[in-house]
Structures are given as structure tokens and as C-alpha cells.
Scaffold this active site. Structure first.
Site, mmCIF file in Angstrom:
data_model
loop_
_atom_site.group_PDB
_atom_site.id
_atom_site.type_symbol
_atom_site.label_atom_id
_atom_site.label_comp_id
_atom_site.label_asym_id
_atom_site.label_seq_id
_atom_site.Cartn_x
_atom_site.Cartn_y
_atom_site.Cartn_z
ATOM 1 N N GLY A 1 -1.099 -73.045 27.392
ATOM 2 C CA GLY A 1 -2.256 -73.143 26.414
ATOM 3 C C GLY A 1 -3.215 -72.103 26.370
ATOM 4 C CG ASP B 1 -6.589 -57.079 40.558
ATOM 5 O OD1 ASP B 1 -7.500 -57.560 41.074
ATOM 6 O OD2 ASP B 1 -6.508 -57.319 39.230
ATOM 7 C CG ASP C 1 -7.615 -61.086 39.113
ATOM 8 O OD1 ASP C 1 -7.915 -60.131 39.581
ATOM 9 O OD2 ASP C 1 -8.086 -61.489 37.961
ATOM 10 C CG ASP D 1 -9.505 -59.686 34.360
ATOM 11 O OD1 ASP D 1 -10.334 -59.410 33.444
ATOM 12 O OD2 ASP D 1 -9.208 -58.923 35.391
ATOM 13 C CG ASP E 1 -24.336 -63.623 48.869
ATOM 14 O OD1 ASP E 1 -23.776 -62.593 48.549
ATOM 15 O OD2 ASP E 1 -24.721 -63.630 50.211
ATOM 16 N N GLY F 1 -27.959 -68.001 42.090
ATOM 17 C CA GLY F 1 -28.100 -68.272 43.313
ATOM 18 C C GLY F 1 -26.723 -68.187 44.132
ATOM 19 C CB CYS G 1 -10.542 -53.360 32.872
ATOM 20 S SG CYS G 1 -9.456 -54.587 32.947
#
Lengths: 355, 355
Positions: B144, B249, B93, B70, B45, B43, B26
Site C-alpha cells: 500500500g 545506517d 533502517d 524514510d 528525548d 518532550g 537525504c
């Protein structure tokens, strides 16, 4: 079509997004044969899948979750357009199931470490903006994603749709006599490479016996960009109206590769025969001269290509007429379904339609 | 822990998956500050998001679709283990939302063009197999994915879950006095780099004043592998039992980066203070000597790290006890929630727990 002016965005005047990767668009896909080998090793049989494009999983109450991921290296210089193309390409996997609404999207991004800092910031924001804007145009929202650093830029995403199962057109219902309609021209790989050779790598054109004019190069490229940046959403909606028996979207494996996948998942013992290849006028002569992409054989990679829609013979032309009326773009009958063994082929001298 | 023997799999005896990418696990994420810049340009946030880890979208009938993607470069030599770690990392996640069932997964794969053909085939199949096996272990299915060719190998995926909204623990309920529990040790980046330096790049160890013994290197690395290859599923289940007010996480942005994200989405005006860093015994001295990863400051990247769980003060120890009893792994109170301004910090001399 918007002309790409790097300087007007604050980029280096000669900025070209495709310059940072050796492969372009969906041509970076792991070749189909290799992929099948890997999957076999893991014990996965692709022909047992419900659909070659999206996953379909029941989630209760008669609903299914359809999901797909697709991503690739850039195929155009303009990062904003690239983002748009990437979003169109992801959504096509859902559209191929006749699903015209996407619940949400995630963005998949690799930022090239080779791009200088200023260009990187602008190009990345532009790519994200293009992706996001196209998602909005398609009536969906980008709700998250993941971004990493990589030598080559990568852009793409995930598309998900939770819909009643009755809205899904499983791509398995082809019967002998059905027709195949294609909703975008073929030849994107030729178009984007020709453009790059002309403007960025002129030495590559030395292979060509006839050198193309700037006008022709631009015309082919602009048509390809318009095509790649168009949503297949209307094509999906009309599948229901005209009783489609399934579809696939044509991307990295070329029209034959995707026809093979589509043929392999059929219930009936049928083959798919492709007899017509619509392409950007002037593009084919460059494939013939270079003969790299095997366009005539059906293998030239497409990026964000059209839907290849199976339709009852009597409805094919009505589908096309309605599509052209509503969408303002052409579609073509390119093949038919015949009795067979779940294979696909391109006829020996396919008819070429210059678009 | 399974010892990686390349030759027994038919790989070159010195095959090392991490040798094909400059970054590990990571740590290849686009840095948080850059990402926020890009998102601002578009744009978006981040502090307005429901969760920093997964997207949560209503899909009718009181159900929500939670989704995440991820992916990263390899962090271990063994492709099978790498696949397992990647699947654990994606699922975390969802687990961070207290969701312990995943509807389906997609695989995200980039095959390195730098690996020789034989090794490529074996390593890719092994990665896919590891990913697939871990999905099975987690009670879900890989339906998949997408695979491309790239200089650096990339592995990861997409996790999706359609669940009643009542099952989601939104990570926004922290109150002053709450405790933070971490379910895996920190220090994976140190562990995998130390291992690589020792076996594959010994010249890197010249930076170290004290050279580590082979025994220590292996011990730290094996602990890290066990940790990265463990599912956070039980940690997610127990969040419900002990009234958790949210979790995140810990991955590429380090414990502080993810604490900041978690703090930024809180409803109440609170800060997150991290006072304890549990880590693999012996690992920290290498960070101190190299001082590259800013471990003590909370920035060292984790891969497939633990959940950082917000719990009512009175339940934190019970959660830990139950977790240890059921999972056979340790968890630790590492911080607390105090009145503040939605920021996070690591105290100046954090307590180090050697695991």
C-alpha cells in the site's frame, strides 16, 4: 473548540499554516483515476487488495499486521489542531477495519522552507505536539518518523496494529439490503476554503452571489474542525457489536470515491448507492455557487472524515443510537447495498441533511 | 549499471528527475539540531530511544514490531533507479537492527506538479516500478502507500518487520576496543551533485579550479548509483554471524551525524571515533574545492548509505572478508570504540581510501 490565537503562541499575529500550500488537506491526494493508471503500469490491481484503506499481512500465530500511511497539506491555520487532525486521519484507516487499538505510529513531516525561522520552529513543534497528543488520546504512541524540508508543509503518519486476525473486519462482506452509516458530516473542503477565503483571501468571495456572514463562516468552520479532530475509534468498536460487514473512511476521494473503492473489493455482486449527504448547515450553498468541488456528486474531498460502515439493515439504527449515546456526536444512514456489479453511485437528487 | 535514456522510456530527451527539487536525496532531511529542538519542545528525548533508525515495539509472544519510514527528494535523473534507491534506503533502517526480513512495505510518494503530464505519468510509474522491484528483490512486498501532489517530487516508504525479539540486535552494546565497519563508500552527495553540475548546470562548475573530465564524472556517479541501489541485507545477516553489538545506517546526517546518534544510545560510557573515510576515487577533490558539504568533517549527506556496524575487534576483518566474498562489494574498518561520554568524532586528518 479552541480558538487559534497565533500571537499567544509566539507566532506572527497573521500566521496561517494553510497559507504555505496551494492545496488543502486530503485534496492534495493524487486523483484516483491517475493513481489507478500508475498502479496498472506497475502491475498492481487495486480491486485485488484486501482493503482499500490498510494493508493486512499475516505474521504467524493467527496474528496480522495492519498498516497504513496517510499525509497531506494543512487544512487549518492552527498547527496544533492540524497535528491532531493528521493523527485522527491516519488512525481512521485502521478503525475502518474495526481495529480500535494501534500498536504504534510514526510521524511524517515536511517543514515548509517558506515559513520564517521563528514561526517555523513554533509551528513545527505545535504540529508535532498536536499529533502526539492525539495519538496519546487514542491509546497509542508515536515512536519515530521522518522530517524533511519542502516548499509546502506536509503532516501525517503511519499507523500499525498487530492484532488477532479474528479482530479484523474485512471490508468485503456487503449483501443486498445492507445499510450504510456515516459517522461524520461531509463538507470539510467547503468549510476550510470558505474560512480561508473569508479571512485571508477575500477576493475569492467575489465569485459568490450571496456573501456569507462572519458568524456563518465561523460556525461551519468550527463544526468542521471539531469533526476532523474527532477520533473514529468508537465507530470502530461498535462495528463489532452490531455485526458490521466492513467499512471505509471517507477522505480525499470524497464519499463517492471511497464508496467506489469499498464496492470494488466486495465478494458479492453488489453496488453501493448513496442517497443522503449530511453536511454542515449552510455549507452546501457555497458549493452550489462556486461549483468547484462537486459536493452533490460525491467528489468533494474530506479530511479526517467519518467511517462509512456497512451494517445489516436491522442493526443500522441501533448502531447509530449507541454511537450517539456513547460519543455525543451524530451518525446517519446515508445509503444502501443493492444487487450490482461492484460499482458505487450517488442518486440524482440526494437528500441533504443540515447538521 | 543501466544507462538512463529518457527517450527510450517515452520521456522528454532532456528529462531529469532531480531538476524538479532544490535538494537531493537525504540532504533534504530536517537538520539534526533542528529536529532535536522540535522533539525537545514536544518532550521527546532521542537518546532514550531503543534505536536511532527504527522503532521497536513488543507485540506479545516474544515478538516485536520494528518499523521505520524514510523518504526524500530525488538524487538521480532516472526515475526507475530513484525508486530502487528509495526502497534500499528504507530497508536499511531495519537492516541496521540485524533484521534481514521485512514483513511488508508501504510506498510514500509525492508527484511533482511541475512535471509535464506525459513525463509525469511515465516518471511516476517508473519510480513506483523501481521501488516495487527492489522490494521484491529484498524478499518483501509493497502492500500500500499514499501519493500526493507537491512542488518537489518525493519518494520513499515505510518498512515493517514482525520478528522474534531475539533476532533484533539492539544498537546499544558497544564496548571500548570494538571496531566500526562501513559497508558502502561515502560521497554520494558529491557524486550526484557533480553529475548534475556537469550535465545540467555547467555554470556551477565555474567554482572549480580543476574542471573534471566527463569520464571521471561518469565513473564517480556510476559507482555512487551502484552503491545507493544496493541492499544492505547481507550486511545485516552477517551481523549475527560475527557477534555485532549494533549498527546504524548512514544517510542524511552524514557519517558523523549518524555516529553521534549511535553513540548517544549506548549503554556503556563510550565514544565513537571515525578515523577512515572510504570514498569514490576522485570525489574528494571536488568537496575540497567547493567545500560545501563538509565531507572531511563527516557531515556530507549520504543517500541509501552503508551500515556502520559495531563489531568485536577480533571479528571485524572476518566480517569484511565474508561480506566481500558473498556480496562482491568492499567494506572497511573506519573507526573504533573508546572510553568516553557517548559522543562521536572524526579524527583531524582522517585516512582517505579511494574506492
Amino acid at each position: 473548540m479552541r480558538r487559534f490565537l497565533p500571537k499567544s503562541l509566539g507566532l506572527n499575529p497573521n500566521f496561517n499554516l494553510t497559507g504555505y500550500a496551494d492545496m488543502k488537506g486530503c485534496s492534495c491526494k493524487v486523483p484516483q483515476v491517475k493513481l489507478q493508471e500508475y498502479l496498472r503500469d506497475v502491475g498492481i490491481d487495486m480491486s485485488q487488495m484486501e482493503s482499500p484503506d490498510s494493508s493486512i499481512v499475516p505474521v504467524g500465530n493467527g496474528m496480522v499486521l495492519c498498516s497504513t500511511t496517510d499525509f497531506f497539506n494543512p487544512c487549518v491555520a492552527d498547527p496544533y489542531l492540524q497535528g491532531q487532525i493528521a493523527a485522527c486521519n491516519v488512525l481512521s484507516d485502521l478503525y475502518a477495519l474495526g481495529i480500535s487499538t494501534c500498536t504504534n505510529m510514526l510521524m511524517v513531516l515536511a517543514v515548509s522552507k517558506l515559513i520564517d525561522e521563528n514561526d517555523k520552529k513554533i509551528a513545527t513543534s505545535q504540529m508535532m505536539k498536536g499529533f502526539n497528543d492525539m495519538a496519546t488520546k487514542a491509546g497509542t504512541t508515536v515512536t519515530g518518523g521522518q522530517s524533511i524540508i519542502n516548499p509546502w508543509p506536509i503532516i501525517g503518519g503511519v499507523g500499525m496494529s498487530v492484532v488477532p486476525e479474528t479482530q479484523v473486519i474485512y471490508p468485503r462482506g456487503a449483501q443486498p439490503g445492507d445499510m450504510l452509516v456515516l459517522t461524520k458530516p461531509l463538507g470539510c473542503q467547503l468549510a476550510v476554503n470558505l474560512y480561508e477565503w473569508f479571512y485571508y483571501k477575500p477576493h475569492q468571495l467575489e465569485k459568490l452571489t450571496t456573501k456569507p456572514s462572519e458568524e456563518i463562516v465561523n460556525e461551519i468552520f468550527n463544526k468542521a474542525c471539531d469533526s476532523m479532530g474527532s477520533l473514529n475509534r468508537k465507530a470502530a468498536e461498535l462495528m463489532h457489536k452490531y455485526g458490521s460487514k466492513g467499512a471505509t473512511d471517507v477522505t480525499g476521494f470524497g464519499i463517492l470515491g471511497h464508496s467506489r473503492n469499498l464496492a470494488s473489493v466486495q465478494h458479492a455482486d453488489v453496488d453501493i448507492v448513496i442517497h443522503t449527504l449530511p453536511t454542515f448547515a449552510g455549507a452546501i450553498q457555497f458549493d452550489k455557487q462556486v461549483h468547484n468541488y462537486r459536493f452533490i456528486e460525491g467528489f468533494s474531498a474530506e479530511t479526517s472524515g467519518g467511517l462509512l460502515v456497512i451494517l445489516p439493515r436491522e442493526n443500522a439504527q441501533s448502531y447509530i443510537d449507541d454511537f450517539e449515546r456513547q460519543e455525543g456526536r451524530q451518525a446517519w444512514i446515508v445509503g444502501e447495498v443493492v444487487p450490482g456489479t461492484k460499482q458505487a453511485r450517488v442518486v440524482e437528487n440526494p437528500k441533504i441533511i443540515n447538521v
